[in-house]
Design a protein around this motif. Structure first.
Motif, PDB file in Angstrom:
ATOM      1  N   LYS A   1      36.360  12.365  31.302  1.00 48.08           N
ATOM      2  CA  LYS A   1      37.066  13.593  31.648  1.00 48.08           C
ATOM      3  C   LYS A   1      38.566  13.341  31.717  1.00 48.08           C
ATOM      4  CE  LYS A   1      33.195  15.492  34.288  1.00 48.08           C
ATOM      5  NZ  LYS A   1      32.755  16.019  35.608  1.00 48.08           N
ATOM      6  N   TYR A   2      39.342  14.360  31.355  1.00 48.19           N
ATOM      7  CA  TYR A   2      40.790  14.236  31.290  1.00 48.19           C
ATOM      8  C   TYR A   2      41.471  15.359  32.072  1.00 48.19           C
ATOM      9  CZ  TYR A   2      39.940  10.923  27.488  1.00 48.19           C
ATOM     10  OH  TYR A   2      39.497   9.854  26.749  1.00 48.19           O
ATOM     11  N   ARG A   3      42.674  15.061  32.517  1.00 46.85           N
ATOM     12  CA  ARG A   3      43.553  16.066  33.112  1.00 46.85           C
ATOM     13  C   ARG A   3      44.810  16.168  32.260  1.00 46.85           C
ATOM     14  NH1 ARG A   3      42.393  16.887  38.636  1.00 46.85           N
ATOM     15  NH2 ARG A   3      40.124  16.678  38.872  1.00 46.85           N
ATOM     16  N   HIS A   4      45.496  17.284  32.350  1.00 41.35           N
ATOM     17  CA  HIS A   4      46.725  17.439  31.564  1.00 41.35           C
ATOM     18  C   HIS A   4      47.794  18.142  32.376  1.00 41.35           C
ATOM     19  CE1 HIS A   4      45.978  21.723  30.941  1.00 41.35           C
ATOM     20  NE2 HIS A   4      44.745  21.424  30.589  1.00 41.35           N
ATOM     21  N   LEU A   5      49.030  17.928  31.953  1.00 39.85           N
ATOM     22  CA  LEU A   5      50.196  18.520  32.597  1.00 39.85           C
ATOM     23  C   LEU A   5      51.260  18.717  31.532  1.00 39.85           C
ATOM     24  CD1 LEU A   5      51.708  19.240  35.312  1.00 39.85           C
ATOM     25  CD2 LEU A   5      52.536  16.871  35.288  1.00 39.85           C
ATOM     26  N   SER A   6      51.984  19.845  31.595  1.00 41.58           N
ATOM     27  CA  SER A   6      53.035  20.084  30.612  1.00 41.58           C
ATOM     28  C   SER A   6      54.316  20.529  31.297  1.00 41.58           C
ATOM     29  CB  SER A   6      52.596  21.159  29.594  1.00 41.58           C
ATOM     30  OG  SER A   6      52.381  22.399  30.231  1.00 41.58           O
TER      31      SER A   6
END
Length: 214
Positions: free
Chosen positions: A88-93
């Motif tokens: 599982k991955y998390r993301h931020l921009s």
């Protein structure tokens, strides 16, 4: 700078990436993505984020890393290599200007300890300090900072601390080192007990340990 291409069925997304961190799964014979910095126009970055969450359930998804040629550049390395999502991955921009958005894609094990696994990133190269912080934060084992070199060597020797591969495509991350820590409480307690018995590590009279020593 490199391109990271994502292709699955009728979906195709391509973004720029200055940095990725990977691990090698020898059992599956594949290279897996741990962390990536990406930069591109907002729609492409968001498309990559969206497909990444879907991709983690698909066994046939491949991310390709290729050279991103500059305008007019004709003679360049046309080789590529494949990496696969895993877990599982998390993301931020974050928006950089009117055109570009930067993004981060990180395996959840980079953010917190999951099932006795934690991925440690030392952006300044000081892995001993980061290892001490990780053990102090996520384990109940008694710990003094001066024991860290001993534990680092033991964990590395017994393959409970596994180096990750840093791909720095722009030269801005020369100090970064990353490791996967897979030891449980029993392993650390065993190392500490053995180290104290043999004198490899010591308890000093003026030390202040808030956790009960073994």
């Amino acid at each position: 700078m490199k391109f990271m291409d994502f292709k699955h069925k009728d979906v195709y997304v391509k973004v720029h990436t200055p940095l990725i961190v990977t691990k090698r799964d020898e059992e599956k014979k594949e290279t897996q993505l741990v962390y990536a910095n990406i930069i591109d126009i907002d729609s492409r970055v968001q498309a990559m984020f969206a497909q990444f969450h879907h991709a983690k359930k698909a066994n046939d998804v491949v991310l390709w890393i290729r050279h991103a040629p500059r305008i007019g550049e004709k003679e360049y390395d046309k080789s590529s290599f494949a990496i696969r999502p895993s877990g599982k991955y998390r993301h931020l921009s974050q928006r950089e200007d009117d055109t570009f958005v930067t993004g981060i894609v990180a395996n959840e094990m980079v953010l917190s300890r999951q099932n006795d696994v934690y991925m440690i990133f030392a952006w300044d190269g000081d892995i001993l300090q980061k290892l001490f912080f990780a053990i102090d934060a996520y384990y109940e084992s008694p710990m003094l900072e001066e024991w860290t070199p001993y534990l680092f060597n033991q964990l590395l020797k017994d393959k409970y601390l596994i180096p990750l591969t840093v791909h720095d495509f722009v030269g801005d991350y020369a100090d970064l080192v990353a490791y996967e820590l897979t030891a449980g409480e029993d392993v650390l307690d065993g190392y500490i007990s053995y180290g104290l018995r043999t004198g490899a590590i010591q308890l000093t009279e003026d030390c202040d340990i808030t956790k009960e020593a073994i």
